[in-house]
Write an enzyme that holds these catalytic residues in place. Structure first.
Site, mmCIF file in Angstrom:
data_model
loop_
_atom_site.group_PDB
_atom_site.id
_atom_site.type_symbol
_atom_site.label_atom_id
_atom_site.label_comp_id
_atom_site.label_asym_id
_atom_site.label_seq_id
_atom_site.Cartn_x
_atom_site.Cartn_y
_atom_site.Cartn_z
ATOM 1 N N TYR A 298 0.826 -1.206 0.000
ATOM 2 C CA TYR A 298 0.000 0.000 0.000
ATOM 3 C C TYR A 298 0.865 1.263 0.000
ATOM 4 C CZ TYR A 298 -4.573 -2.152 0.851
ATOM 5 O OH TYR A 298 -5.750 -2.838 0.728
ATOM 6 N N LYS B 150 2.905 -15.732 1.351
ATOM 7 C CA LYS B 150 3.134 -16.431 0.084
ATOM 8 C C LYS B 150 4.646 -16.652 0.018
ATOM 9 C CE LYS B 150 1.860 -18.098 -3.926
ATOM 10 N NZ LYS B 150 0.933 -19.228 -4.163
ATOM 11 N N ASP C 290 -3.241 -18.331 -0.906
ATOM 12 C CA ASP C 290 -4.191 -19.021 -1.784
ATOM 13 C C ASP C 290 -4.924 -20.116 -1.009
ATOM 14 O OD1 ASP C 290 -1.486 -19.941 -1.861
ATOM 15 O OD2 ASP C 290 -1.829 -21.102 -3.682
ATOM 16 N N ASP D 9 -6.306 -7.324 3.799
ATOM 17 C CA ASP D 9 -7.453 -6.713 3.116
ATOM 18 C C ASP D 9 -8.341 -7.819 2.542
ATOM 19 O OD1 ASP D 9 -8.976 -4.628 1.840
ATOM 20 O OD2 ASP D 9 -7.949 -5.084 -0.024
ATOM 21 N N ASP E 287 -11.933 -9.361 4.415
ATOM 22 C CA ASP E 287 -13.204 -9.236 3.701
ATOM 23 C C ASP E 287 -13.843 -10.603 3.463
ATOM 24 O OD1 ASP E 287 -13.508 -6.565 3.657
ATOM 25 O OD2 ASP E 287 -13.161 -6.276 1.529
HETATM 26 C C1 LIG Z 1 -10.832 1.599 0.715
HETATM 27 C C2 LIG Z 1 -9.606 0.720 0.646
HETATM 28 C C3 LIG Z 1 -8.389 1.530 0.279
HETATM 29 C C4 LIG Z 1 -9.415 -0.054 1.952
HETATM 30 C C5 LIG Z 1 -8.178 -0.939 1.925
HETATM 31 O O1 LIG Z 1 -7.893 -1.604 0.922
HETATM 32 O O2 LIG Z 1 -7.478 -0.995 2.935
HETATM 33 C C6 LIG Z 1 -10.594 -0.960 2.345
HETATM 34 O O3 LIG Z 1 -10.774 -1.990 1.415
HETATM 35 C C7 LIG Z 1 -10.334 -1.532 3.712
HETATM 36 O O4 LIG Z 1 -10.120 -2.742 3.816
HETATM 37 O O5 LIG Z 1 -10.332 -0.775 4.694
HETATM 38 C C1 LIG Z 2 3.159 -23.656 -6.125
HETATM 39 C C2 LIG Z 2 2.878 -22.169 -6.314
HETATM 40 C C3 LIG Z 2 4.163 -21.427 -6.597
HETATM 41 C C4 LIG Z 2 1.820 -21.948 -7.392
HETATM 42 C C5 LIG Z 2 1.535 -20.483 -7.591
HETATM 43 O O1 LIG Z 2 1.426 -19.692 -6.643
HETATM 44 O O2 LIG Z 2 1.382 -20.093 -8.763
HETATM 45 C C6 LIG Z 2 0.463 -22.634 -7.127
HETATM 46 O O3 LIG Z 2 -0.155 -22.107 -5.991
HETATM 47 C C7 LIG Z 2 -0.423 -22.460 -8.321
HETATM 48 O O4 LIG Z 2 -1.419 -21.739 -8.230
HETATM 49 O O5 LIG Z 2 -0.123 -23.039 -9.380
#
Ligand SMILES: CC(C)[C@H](C(=O)O)[C@@H](O)C(=O)O
Ligand SMILES: CC(C)[C@H](C(=O)O)[C@@H](O)C(=O)O
Lengths: 358, 358
Positions: B144, B194, B226, B250, B254
């Protein structure tokens, strides 16, 4: 007779056993469609580390270079998790293959098959709303490969950094892939970004808008990544094609895969501009169930179908496989993870599912 | 009598009407706990753009500097979405406040209240498994705010870039916040990263492990982002505290909020090292329902409770508010979005819910 050559990289865990079923299906395709699909197996991943000393031996890379496509199983497992990161199967083999062959276009379909809704972790009404999403993920740029990356400084002020980076060209070619795919589907592209914070996302949005002008029959909208993870849960049926950068596509495609509740059914394709591609199941190597003959081979078989469609232009053969898979699911020839616990004793084995599809 | 001063920034959309209910509750706290909570209202967001020409006028910033805490409503709406990004309410007000006051520690609790499971988009058995997650998100660094950020080059090779950056000090202080929180909860921290791709994630993991040594009673594990988005859907009850960088937090917060199905109940706290903080509902300004008296004030009221607990050390008052909220939910005094469609005619209004909590 058309001839194609395929580098078969079965890898670790359930890779070899599900690959055996994909091979059966490809044998059947050879007969039915009068083509020759020459396959050569090469070591990769943890198996290659154990037998050849590295996750991607040069003979494997050479074999891939000489082939028309790579059919990939899965790699990795606890045995190799203690290696330094750069030598681990995922990075040393998978990320290297992606970047070596410039496989920038990653297609990850996720759908909830009628009749299998109860596998989804989502509420029944949502799972039954007709979920069929294609995640189109950029795979060779972004924060995965952007330079500089590193560590600097001393003491508590020592810091690490990664660079998220996209050129117009890189964004344009993956956006085109998404719009092309949407034209053959329901005509809607949702581009995922964080344009309220990231400069790369603003350029992403700009180029997506530019590309959209060439596809007046496709609708484009934009969604922030944080909102995307919410909407995938709340109302996944709103999505057709989701266009994502490398990192956001990693996240979105996994969430979409999990939402279906049937990871063992999901294939993927990673292609370059010449139609060369690597085709692999969405799920992992699942070392916990490997070698027991219970793994679901469908993701591997559908990956082979994507290979026929995209790298060999054998759309009819791909259609035939996809229809056979749907028929097999409808006939109830299902591996255990697709069945309710009390019916698992009736589960089909890996090879029974393969036979049925053949 | 203890005296505190609060800068009240109600903002846009439903902000003003839910803030009114939080104010009622704070009035009740003043009487019951014999404290003085002096509140001064300041313009912020779209309202401030319309009336003062900018989203964060200097008198508002000054008022915040003189207060012990900021009670924040919500900002933004379609009316201001066409402004240049740097002037828009979210960036110009919210990101500026976070960085100006070094509000690095963002706590976002997400729980599924007993009796409200049917609101969750998750399958009933998952929604009923006892979901109570606290996302601890780093809020003032990472991609950010990392420099450099920009655009360079020409033609199709023109590129944009953002920098993800974390120092040991920045990681350590948010990790400590997560472990401190876990000690008061169920003793488990799951750090999201990650690390198979990002150098910043490796440093993140390293420091999380170091901090863990000082908290032998707290268990630490690591999960890739992921996989985290998958596990939140499949088995959210496995999580207690999730420790996240700015971007991953973030996304994760959510997804966790949506998983509860009741965004109108979720508060958040953003604090610095001196106990100063900004407290705001997790949901947005919801312009579509603003001004109708139907918005749920609970997220705003629980944000006020977090403020009393963390910035004023009034834990008893915070406990009392939180108990009153649970009692109100149990008594069925619910705004419409918490009710099944056929019962919405019995919905309580914004002010009825506030009164009941008082
Ligand atoms: C509005 C946006 C910039 C903000 C963020 O990404 O932090 C919101 O999504 C949050 O999570 O407070
Ligand atoms: C193993 C890892 C590096 C890979 C990625 O993040 O791309 C996997 O999660 C995918 O989505 O194929």
């Amino acid at each position: 007779m058309s001839q194609y050559s395929i580098a078969v990289l079965a890898g670790d865990g359930i890779g070899p056993e599900v690959m055996q079923e994909a091979n059966k299906v490809l044998d059947a395709v050879e007969k039915k469609f009068n083509v020759s699909l020459n396959r050569t197996a090469y070591p990769v991943g943890g198996y290659a580390i154990d037998t050849e000393g590295e996750a991607l031996p040069s003979k494997t890379l050479l074999g891939c270079e000489q082939a028309d496509a790579i059919l990939f199983g899965s790699i990795g497992g606890p045995k190799w998790d203690t290696l330094p990161l750069e030598q681990r199967p995922e990075r040393a083999a998978l990320l290297t293959l992606r970047s070596h062959f410039d496989l920038f276009s990653n297609l990850r379909p996720a759908r909830i098959y009628p009749g299998l809704e109860s596998l989804s972790p989502l509420r029944e009404d949502i799972a039954k709303s007709g979920v069929d999403v294609l995640v189109v993920r950029e795979l060779t740029s972004g924060i995965y490969f952007g330079q500089p990356k590193g560590r600097e400084g001393e003491g508590e002020e020592e810091f690490a950094y990664d660079t998220m980076r996209y050129s117009k060209r890189e964004i344009r070619r993956i956006a085109i892939a998404a719009f092309e795919a949407a034209q053959k589907r329901r005509g809607k592209v949702t581009s995922v970004d964080k344009a309220n914070v990231l400069v790369t996302s603003r350029l992403w949005r700009e180029i997506a808008e530019e590309v959209a002008k060439d596809y007046p029959d496709v609708e484009l909208d934009h969604i922030y990544i944080d909102n995307a993870t919410m909407q995938i849960m709340k109302n996944p049926a709103q999505f057709d094609v989701m266009l994502c950068s490398n990192l956001f596509g990693d996240i979105v495609s996994d969430e979409c895969a999990m939402m279906t509740g049937s990871m063992g059914l999901l294939p993927s394709a990673s292609m370059n501009e010449d139609g060369f591609g690597l085709y692999e199941p969405a799920g992992g190597s699942a070392p916990d169930i490997a070698g027991q003959g219970i793994a679901n081979p469908i993701a591997q078989i559908l990956s082979a179908a994507m290979m026929l469609r995209f790298s060999m232009n054998l759309g009819d053969a791909a259609d035939a496989i996809e229809k056979a898979v749907v028929a097999t699911l409808e006939a109830g020839v299902l591996t255990g993870e697709l069945l309710p616990a009390e019916q698992r004793e009736n589960a089909a084995s890996t090879s029974q599912v393969g036979d049925e599809i053949v």
